[in-house]
Structures are given as C-alpha cells and as structure tokens.
Design a protein around this motif. Structure first.
Motif, short mmCIF file in Angstrom:
data_model
loop_
_atom_site.label_atom_id
_atom_site.label_comp_id
_atom_site.label_asym_id
_atom_site.label_seq_id
_atom_site.Cartn_x
_atom_site.Cartn_y
_atom_site.Cartn_z
N ASN A 20 3.42 -4.05 -69.78
CA ASN A 20 3.25 -2.89 -70.67
C ASN A 20 1.80 -2.45 -70.67
O ASN A 20 1.50 -1.26 -70.66
CB ASN A 20 3.64 -3.24 -72.12
N GLY A 147 5.10 3.83 -67.19
CA GLY A 147 5.33 3.04 -65.98
C GLY A 147 6.43 3.71 -65.15
O GLY A 147 7.17 4.57 -65.65
N ASP A 149 9.30 2.97 -64.25
CA ASP A 149 10.70 2.93 -64.71
C ASP A 149 11.07 4.10 -65.63
O ASP A 149 12.25 4.39 -65.82
CB ASP A 149 10.99 1.59 -65.42
N ALA A 184 1.90 0.24 -61.74
CA ALA A 184 3.01 0.97 -62.33
C ALA A 184 4.23 0.07 -62.49
O ALA A 184 5.09 0.31 -63.32
CB ALA A 184 3.36 2.16 -61.46
N ILE A 186 4.64 -3.92 -62.65
CA ILE A 186 4.26 -5.33 -62.60
C ILE A 186 5.57 -6.13 -62.56
O ILE A 186 6.50 -5.85 -63.32
CB ILE A 186 3.43 -5.72 -63.85
N MET A 196 8.64 -7.11 -64.53
CA MET A 196 8.37 -7.93 -65.70
C MET A 196 9.01 -7.24 -66.89
O MET A 196 8.82 -6.04 -67.09
CB MET A 196 6.85 -8.06 -65.90
N LYS A 198 10.54 -7.55 -71.14
CA LYS A 198 10.62 -8.33 -72.38
C LYS A 198 12.04 -8.84 -72.61
O LYS A 198 12.24 -9.76 -73.38
CB LYS A 198 10.14 -7.52 -73.57
P1 AMP Z 1 9.13 -0.82 -72.70
O1 AMP Z 1 8.69 -2.23 -72.58
O2 AMP Z 1 10.37 -0.57 -71.90
O3 AMP Z 1 9.17 -0.30 -74.10
O4 AMP Z 1 8.02 0.03 -71.93
C1 AMP Z 1 6.81 0.48 -72.50
C2 AMP Z 1 5.90 1.04 -71.42
O5 AMP Z 1 5.49 0.01 -70.53
C3 AMP Z 1 6.56 2.10 -70.54
O6 AMP Z 1 5.62 3.09 -70.19
C4 AMP Z 1 6.98 1.33 -69.33
O7 AMP Z 1 7.09 2.14 -68.19
C5 AMP Z 1 5.86 0.33 -69.20
N1 AMP Z 1 6.33 -0.90 -68.56
C6 AMP Z 1 7.30 -1.73 -68.99
N2 AMP Z 1 7.48 -2.76 -68.14
C7 AMP Z 1 6.60 -2.57 -67.13
C8 AMP Z 1 6.29 -3.29 -65.94
N3 AMP Z 1 6.92 -4.42 -65.61
N4 AMP Z 1 5.33 -2.80 -65.12
C9 AMP Z 1 4.68 -1.66 -65.44
N5 AMP Z 1 4.91 -0.94 -66.54
C10 AMP Z 1 5.86 -1.38 -67.38
#
Ligand code: AMP
Ligand code: TRP
Length: 326
Positions: A20, A147, A149, A184, A186, A196, A198
């Motif tokens: 994140n 990111g 995704d 972008a 991880i 990666m 949660k």
């Molecule tokens: P989330 O954890 O899905 O709420 O994502 C919050 C932000 O972190 C978003 O902009 C995602 O694209 C970014 N993000 C989540 N996981 C990753 C990851 N493994 N690598 C890069 N960015 C991430």
C-alpha cells in the motif's frame, strides 16, 4: 483553487502493508506538492467484506493515524472518512443507473473477491467500482494515484463520466489514473507471482506497517527466493526482483543501484540488509502512530469532512438538476 484536483483512498479493512505504501501512498506525498489533494478513508467500500463494527471503527482511526504518520499534512490536503459525506452514496446510485452489467462483470477485483468470499458475493461487491467512480467524480478529480490493480476501476470511472456528460451535458472531469513505474505491484513475500495483499491467508505474505522489528526479520528471512545465488533481478527471478524493488524504493534508488550494493554477497546478507532498511523506515512511523491521540485525529477528520462536504454538495446539486431530480 485553480490547481487540479487529486483524489485517492484506501479501505480501513485491517492491515496496511508495504505494498500500500510503496504502490500508492509514497507517490501521494510527492503529488500533494502539485495538486489540490483529497485523501479518503473508504469505509463504505470496506463493508463489501464482512466487518466487525468495533474493529472497523478502530481500523478507520488507525488508518487516519497512518496517513498522518506517513507525512500527509492536513493543512495542505483534505483527509476525511467516506461515509461522513453522504453525497458519495447518492452519486453512486445515479451512476449505478448508467453502469452496465457486463462492464461490472468484467472487473477482475470482483471476480477475485467472488472467489475469495464465495459465501458473501453481495451486491455491494458488484457495484464497488461504481461507488469508487462516485468518490472520484464528485470532486472534479483530474488525477487518481493508485496501484496497478485499481487501473480498471479508474477506467470505469472515465467511462461513466463520459456517458453522463454525453447524455446530460458537460458535468464531470474525466479522471486519469497515475500509476508509478516501479512499485505499482509489490508481490507477496510467500508467493512472488501474486500481489502482496492484506487478505492473504498467511501473514508471511506481507509486511504490515505495524510489524515490529523481530517480525520483519522473521518474515524477510522466510521470504521465498529464486534459484541461483546472486542478488540480481530479472524476469526469471520474480522473488529477487520483488525484494530488490522494495529495497530500492525504500532507499530512493534504482534497482541497478541496489544490485550493485550486493555484488559478491549471498541471499542471507541481502535479506539482513533489507530487514534493516525496512525497520529503519517503519520504526519512526510506528512511534508517530502511537504518539497520535484519537481526539486529534477526529478533529482532523471532521475538518476534512466539512471541506469535502462543501465541494460534494455543490457537485451533487448540479448532478440532480441535470438528471431532473427536484
Ligand atoms: P487496498 O489495500 O486494496 O485498499 O489498496 C489501497 C491502495 O494500495 C491502492 O491504490 C492499491 O492499488 C494499492 N496497493 C494494494 N496492494 C498493492 C500491492 N501489492 N502493490 C502495489 N500497490 C498496492
Ligand atoms: N478501491 C480502492 C482500493 O481498493 C480504494 C478506493 C475507493 C479508491 N475509492 C477510491 C482509490 C477512489 C482511489 C480513488 O484500493
């Protein structure tokens, strides 16, 4: 303000990890210098996966503390909780009437989450990207740093904005996603072919921003590596590439520079250095998180709410008029 608007958000659904930070929040900090920035804690999105209410409340405050500890300045940007500005759900409903089922069915996050939460494929999960489009469009957002995704979701926001504008007349700014070249995506420490996350089954998948030094050491020591012995990146070395990416981003240097540091050294040496680097980054942040009290955070969030609400009300009024709502 004449500078263009930036909007991004994260769900308060538990662990905030290094992905994140490196994939999203790290670039937010740079961008706040250039944009009029709004950072949201998207608690309504979090509800699409079953949450315990006390935990959701705790995680919402915790995420605000993390935003602040990482350096977001509430004087220079707006930080608020999504559910505290009811226009988000109002606009989401209207956009729901413009989004087409096949468009939503194509969303990879929906497909992935439907598999991960088979017992709870709720309608909110399906229309999740429409609420996200509302978040973005409500504020005349030009830039959405996320990111990789989330790119598909921002594309949908663009489609819906265009569709609305065509039908009802020029109303929404067409937003653009800002995706970093490096970081972008991880990958998981236990599986470098998946991001990666949660929601990973094992906590050895991620480094949480709240992991203590010993935990970081353990997780990095256990991280999967590739065959071979040299600390180099490459398409045939997804694990090392990922670890080197983390190392280089934390040190604000290129992967090549990180590789150079470990010429002639083995995986064990590299992993030790990487743990040190991660802990050097995490420890001051953890101190800041625990030094921030809830009252201060709530005040910042309420200030943010009132600023966001003003912008959202104005836009929603315009939308209602265009659509024909009295
Ligand atoms: P989330 O954890 O899905 O709420 O994502 C919050 C932000 O972190 C978003 O902009 C995602 O694209 C970014 N993000 C989540 N996981 C990753 C990851 N493994 N690598 C890069 N960015 C991430
Ligand atoms: N869907 C995003 C995620 O899971 C979070 C999010 C919700 C968001 N609304 C947003 C991100 C608006 C950027 C802009 O990461």
């Amino acid at each position: 303000m004449s500078t263009s608007r930036l909007f991004s958000g994260i769900q308060p659904s538990g662990i905030i990890h290094l992905g994140n930070y490196l994939g999203a929040i790290k670039q937010w900090l740079e961008l706040t210098k250039k944009y009029d920035s709004i950072f949201c804690i998207v608690d309504l999105h979090a509800l699409t996966v079953r949450q315990k209410s006390a935990e959701l409340r705790k995680n919402t405050i915790e995420l605000a503390k993390i935003y602040l500890a990482l350096g977001l300045d509430p004087q220079k940007s707006t930080i608020f909780i999504q559910s505290q500005v009811s226009e988000h759900t109002e606009l989401a409903w209207i956009l729901n009437t413009l989004a087409k089922l096949p468009e939503l069915e194509r969303m990879t996050q929906f497909k992935d989450k439907s598999i991960a939460h088979k017992e709870n494929i709720n309608a909110g999960l399906f229309t999740y990207p429409v609420l996200m489009a509302a978040d973005i469009l409500l504020y005349d957002t030009a830039a959405v740093p996320v990111g990789e995704d989330q790119k598909q979701h921002v594309e949908l926001a663009r489609t819906l904005a265009r569709r609305f504008n065509e039908y009802f007349g020029e109303t929404f700014v067409i937003p653009e996603s800002l995706i970093q070249k490096q970081g972008a995506r991880i990958m998981g420490l236990d599986d470098p072919l998946k991001k990666m996350s949660k929601s990973a089954v094992s906590s050895f998948n991620f480094i949480a921003l709240t992991d203590d030094a010993k935990t970081v050491e353990k997780k990095i020591a256990r991280a999967v590596t590739d065959s071979g012995r040299e600390v180099v990146s490459g398409s045939d070395k997804p694990a090392l590439t990922n670890l080197l990416t983390i190392h280089s981003l934390l040190k604000n240097q290129t992967i090549a520079q990180s590789e150079k540091e470990f010429v002639g050294q083995g995986y064990a040496d590299f992993k030790k250095a990487l743990s040190l680097e991660i802990n050097k980054f995490l420890q001051p942040i953890q101190k800041k998180i625990s030094a921030t009290d809830d009252k201060t955070v709530l005040k910042i969030l309420f200030d943010g709410q009132s600023r966001a609400k003003k912008l959202a009300e104005k836009k929603m009024k315009e939308v209602k008029e265009k659509v024909g709502l009295i």
